[in-house]
Motif scaffolding. Structure first.
Motif, PDB file in Angstrom:
ATOM      1  N   UNK A 130      51.736  25.133  80.742  1.00  0.00           N
ATOM      2  CA  UNK A 130      51.376  25.216  82.159  1.00  0.00           C
ATOM      3  C   UNK A 130      50.204  26.172  82.337  1.00  0.00           C
ATOM      4  N   UNK A 131      49.300  25.801  83.227  1.00  0.00           N
ATOM      5  CA  UNK A 131      48.204  26.739  83.535  1.00  0.00           C
ATOM      6  C   UNK A 131      47.661  26.424  84.919  1.00  0.00           C
ATOM      7  N   UNK A 132      47.322  27.464  85.624  1.00  0.00           N
ATOM      8  CA  UNK A 132      46.606  27.334  86.891  1.00  0.00           C
ATOM      9  C   UNK A 132      45.292  28.090  86.695  1.00  0.00           C
ATOM     10  N   UNK A 133      44.196  27.367  86.730  1.00  0.00           N
ATOM     11  CA  UNK A 133      42.890  27.983  86.489  1.00  0.00           C
ATOM     12  C   UNK A 133      42.148  28.038  87.820  1.00  0.00           C
ATOM     13  N   UNK A 134      41.888  29.251  88.263  1.00  0.00           N
ATOM     14  CA  UNK A 134      41.207  29.446  89.556  1.00  0.00           C
ATOM     15  C   UNK A 134      39.795  28.845  89.528  1.00  0.00           C
ATOM     16  N   UNK A 135      39.297  28.512  90.712  1.00  0.00           N
ATOM     17  CA  UNK A 135      37.958  27.906  90.831  1.00  0.00           C
ATOM     18  C   UNK A 135      36.893  28.706  90.084  1.00  0.00           C
ATOM     19  N   UNK A 136      36.959  30.025  90.232  1.00  0.00           N
ATOM     20  CA  UNK A 136      35.891  30.853  89.638  1.00  0.00           C
ATOM     21  C   UNK A 136      36.068  31.043  88.135  1.00  0.00           C
ATOM     22  N   UNK A 186      54.289  17.538  88.220  1.00  0.00           N
ATOM     23  CA  UNK A 186      53.674  18.041  89.460  1.00  0.00           C
ATOM     24  C   UNK A 186      54.018  17.116  90.622  1.00  0.00           C
ATOM     25  N   UNK A 187      54.438  17.722  91.722  1.00  0.00           N
ATOM     26  CA  UNK A 187      54.579  16.977  92.981  1.00  0.00           C
ATOM     27  C   UNK A 187      53.528  17.504  93.949  1.00  0.00           C
ATOM     28  N   UNK A 188      52.817  16.602  94.593  1.00  0.00           N
ATOM     29  CA  UNK A 188      51.740  17.004  95.503  1.00  0.00           C
ATOM     30  C   UNK A 188      51.935  16.362  96.872  1.00  0.00           C
ATOM     31  N   UNK A 189      51.629  17.153  97.894  1.00  0.00           N
ATOM     32  CA  UNK A 189      51.625  16.624  99.275  1.00  0.00           C
ATOM     33  C   UNK A 189      50.269  16.966  99.866  1.00  0.00           C
ATOM     34  N   UNK A 190      49.607  15.946 100.394  1.00  0.00           N
ATOM     35  CA  UNK A 190      48.282  16.163 100.979  1.00  0.00           C
ATOM     36  C   UNK A 190      48.346  15.790 102.455  1.00  0.00           C
ATOM     37  N   UNK A 191      47.819  16.667 103.307  1.00  0.00           N
ATOM     38  CA  UNK A 191      47.598  16.285 104.700  1.00  0.00           C
ATOM     39  C   UNK A 191      46.164  16.642 105.044  1.00  0.00           C
ATOM     40  N   UNK A 192      45.775  16.495 106.287  1.00  0.00           N
ATOM     41  CA  UNK A 192      44.353  16.704 106.604  1.00  0.00           C
ATOM     42  C   UNK A 192      43.906  18.155 106.437  1.00  0.00           C
ATOM     43  N   UNK A 193      44.853  19.075 106.352  1.00  0.00           N
ATOM     44  CA  UNK A 193      44.528  20.494 106.243  1.00  0.00           C
ATOM     45  C   UNK A 193      44.506  21.010 104.814  1.00  0.00           C
ATOM     46  N   UNK A 194      45.436  20.496 103.971  1.00  0.00           N
ATOM     47  CA  UNK A 194      45.611  21.137 102.656  1.00  0.00           C
ATOM     48  C   UNK A 194      46.270  20.222 101.633  1.00  0.00           C
ATOM     49  N   UNK A 211      62.229  20.554  83.964  1.00  0.00           N
ATOM     50  CA  UNK A 211      63.116  19.423  83.654  1.00  0.00           C
ATOM     51  C   UNK A 211      64.360  19.386  84.539  1.00  0.00           C
ATOM     52  N   UNK A 212      64.782  20.561  85.020  1.00  0.00           N
ATOM     53  CA  UNK A 212      65.959  20.595  85.892  1.00  0.00           C
ATOM     54  C   UNK A 212      65.604  20.380  87.351  1.00  0.00           C
ATOM     55  N   UNK A 213      64.318  20.234  87.608  1.00  0.00           N
ATOM     56  CA  UNK A 213      63.895  20.014  88.993  1.00  0.00           C
ATOM     57  C   UNK A 213      63.659  21.304  89.745  1.00  0.00           C
ATOM     58  N   UNK A 214      63.754  22.439  89.038  1.00  0.00           N
ATOM     59  CA  UNK A 214      63.489  23.728  89.697  1.00  0.00           C
ATOM     60  C   UNK A 214      61.981  23.934  89.824  1.00  0.00           C
ATOM     61  N   UNK A 215      61.586  24.502  90.961  1.00  0.00           N
ATOM     62  CA  UNK A 215      60.156  24.743  91.194  1.00  0.00           C
ATOM     63  C   UNK A 215      59.759  26.032  90.479  1.00  0.00           C
ATOM     64  N   UNK A 216      58.830  25.917  89.531  1.00  0.00           N
ATOM     65  CA  UNK A 216      58.385  27.105  88.775  1.00  0.00           C
ATOM     66  C   UNK A 216      57.201  27.788  89.449  1.00  0.00           C
ATOM     67  N   UNK A 217      56.298  26.980  89.996  1.00  0.00           N
ATOM     68  CA  UNK A 217      55.102  27.546  90.624  1.00  0.00           C
ATOM     69  C   UNK A 217      54.705  26.653  91.790  1.00  0.00           C
ATOM     70  N   UNK A 218      54.054  27.213  92.809  1.00  0.00           N
ATOM     71  CA  UNK A 218      53.471  26.384  93.871  1.00  0.00           C
ATOM     72  C   UNK A 218      52.127  26.940  94.308  1.00  0.00           C
ATOM     73  N   UNK A 219      51.267  26.042  94.717  1.00  0.00           N
ATOM     74  CA  UNK A 219      49.894  26.408  95.089  1.00  0.00           C
ATOM     75  C   UNK A 219      49.476  25.612  96.319  1.00  0.00           C
ATOM     76  N   UNK A 220      48.586  26.189  97.078  1.00  0.00           N
ATOM     77  CA  UNK A 220      48.006  25.505  98.241  1.00  0.00           C
ATOM     78  C   UNK A 220      46.488  25.507  98.090  1.00  0.00           C
ATOM     79  N   UNK A 221      45.881  24.375  98.321  1.00  0.00           N
ATOM     80  CA  UNK A 221      44.412  24.305  98.359  1.00  0.00           C
ATOM     81  C   UNK A 221      44.022  23.895  99.779  1.00  0.00           C
ATOM     82  N   UNK A 222      43.336  24.786 100.468  1.00  0.00           N
ATOM     83  CA  UNK A 222      42.955  24.467 101.851  1.00  0.00           C
ATOM     84  C   UNK A 222      41.671  23.660 101.870  1.00  0.00           C
ATOM     85  N   UNK A 223      41.540  22.861 102.917  1.00  0.00           N
ATOM     86  CA  UNK A 223      40.338  22.031 103.068  1.00  0.00           C
ATOM     87  C   UNK A 223      39.116  22.936 103.200  1.00  0.00           C
ATOM     88  N   UNK A 224      38.051  22.541 102.469  1.00  0.00           N
ATOM     89  CA  UNK A 224      36.822  23.370 102.476  1.00  0.00           C
ATOM     90  C   UNK A 224      36.175  23.350 103.849  1.00  0.00           C
TER      91      UNK A 224
END
Ligand SMILES: [Fe+2]
Length: 385
Positions: free
Chosen positions: A333-339, A356-364, A372-385
């Motif tokens: 697993x890795x989350x690599x920041x934009x910079x 990964x499960x993703x939900x997209x709406x007009x904002x983010x 494997x057990x369905x537990x959430x290990x990490x979560x991230x939000x990407x806001x609309x530019x």
């Protein structure tokens, strides 16, 4: 008396053999159906039969009446004895369709007369076309399953399938490809049993799917908008660009036995990508997400394939201003920041034991990394530019 008993035993034996033969000979749907290449106005549905049939789909667009759709090529209606691929076009965006599989056996195919046998009309399934005016999209990404259909199944236990619009199989779903049966047993049948009759999956080729004697046939079981493993599709508010990173080692590596030419292929893909990022569909999308098996990042430790992608594709994607890259391949697993990616976009990498499960709406874009057990290990939000 004894003769009668022997005769009875013989007769019942023949009856059993006949019924077994009858069972084997019955026309059957053997795999599928599964959805591919669902767009705003089209969809492709795959299924297999055990006999020579003329195939089609019965479609109900809401009127209650089913219309038989059959494809033809060069004037000949599709006939086959294994895989059937029926493409639907001229559909309405954001509409639900019911479908039933249609297969009519051809018992004897003569030049001037065909004799038909049984006909199957399956149970009813349903799917929905995408709508670029829709502001919400939910999707799930699996990668690096490496033939473990049981792992895919376990992931799906905690995935609310009814909430998903589609799935991405982000490469190395198989370790290598030997034959058709492996495709069905190691992931396709699981997809069908769990979601793929009603929710499409988009395939992203990984470096392992280029290996094995059946690797050249993989695309016969999939359907892409442009017939290539690299393609782009607008799903709701997202323009997805799916890339094929090819192999991870140089083409001349002894493991490939002189049978690969990925440098040429990736440069053709690069020319296509440069056009894609200039298209209206790309530029007008609320979010731009690249799905690629091997992450495209600046890293001195990159092997040949990843270094090639970083050198040639990275700057194009940087210039295009994509919002997110989703990858696998590293089994970590890795989350690599934009910079820190080297190209101004964030990269989310899931391991071979996460999805990964993703939900997209007009904002983010909201991302959850599950185990494997369905537990959430990490979560991230990407806001609309
Ligand atoms: Fe990989």
């Amino acid at each position: 008396m004894r003769k009668e008993i022997i005769l009875l035993v013989l007769m019942s034996g023949i009856a059993i053999i006949q019924s077994l033969a009858q069972g084997i000979d019955d026309l059957k749907i053997t795999h599928g159906p599964y959805l591919q290449n669902v767009t705003e106005t089209g969809a492709t549905i795959f299924f297999t039969t055990n006999k020579l049939v003329v195939s089609g789909l019965m479609i109900n667009s809401g009127s209650g009446e089913y219309e038989l759709i059959q494809n033809s090529h060069d004037g000949l209606i599709d006939v086959g004895d294994d895989m059937h691929k029926v493409h639907l076009k001229n559909l309405e965006p954001g509409q639900e369709y019911e479908y039933r599989l249609y297969a009519c056996e051809i018992k004897d195919y003569r030049p001037y007369k065909c004799t038909f046998g049984d006909t199957i009309i399956s149970q009813t399934f349903k799917f929905k076309t995408f709508d670029s005016n829709k502001e919400q999209l939910n999707f799930t990404v699996f990668c690096d399953i490496h033939d473990r259909a049981d792992k895919l199944s376990k992931y799906l236990d905690s995935n609310k399938i009814e909430k998903q619009d589609c799935y991405f199989l982000n490469g190395d779903i198989m370790g290598h490809i030997e034959d058709e049966s492996q495709l069905f047993s190691n992931f396709l049948d699981t997809c069908v049993n769990r979601f793929a009759t009603e929710k499409p999956f988009f395939y992203v080729r990984g470096n392992h799917e280029t290996r094995g004697q059946f690797a050249r046939q993989l695309n016969s079981y999939l359907d892409f908008s442009n017939g290539k493993y690299y393609y782009a599709q607008t799903l709701g508010p997202v323009r997805f660009v799916v890339l094929d990173g090819g192999e991870d080692k140089p083409d001349s590596s002894k493991e490939y036995s002189g049978l690969v030419d990925f440098d040429t292929y990736r440069l053709e893909e690069l020319a296509w990508l440069k056009k894609e990022v200039e298209s209206n569909e790309f530029k007008s999308a609320a979010f731009k997400i690249v799905v690629v098996h091997m992450p495209i990042i600046e890293n001195k430790k990159n092997w040949y394939g990843m270094a090639f992608l970083a050198e040639h594709f990275g700057p194009v994607l940087k210039e295009a201003g994509i919002d997110l890259m989703i990858s696998g391949h590293t089994h970590r697993n890795a989350w690599i920041e934009s910079q820190k990616s080297g190209f101004g976009y964030p990269v989310m990498i899931s391991s071979n034991n996460n999805f990964i499960e993703a939900e997209v709406n007009e904002e983010e874009i909201s991302l959850k990394l599950k185990d494997l057990n369905g537990d959430i290990e990490e979560s991230y939000i990407i806001e609309k530019k």
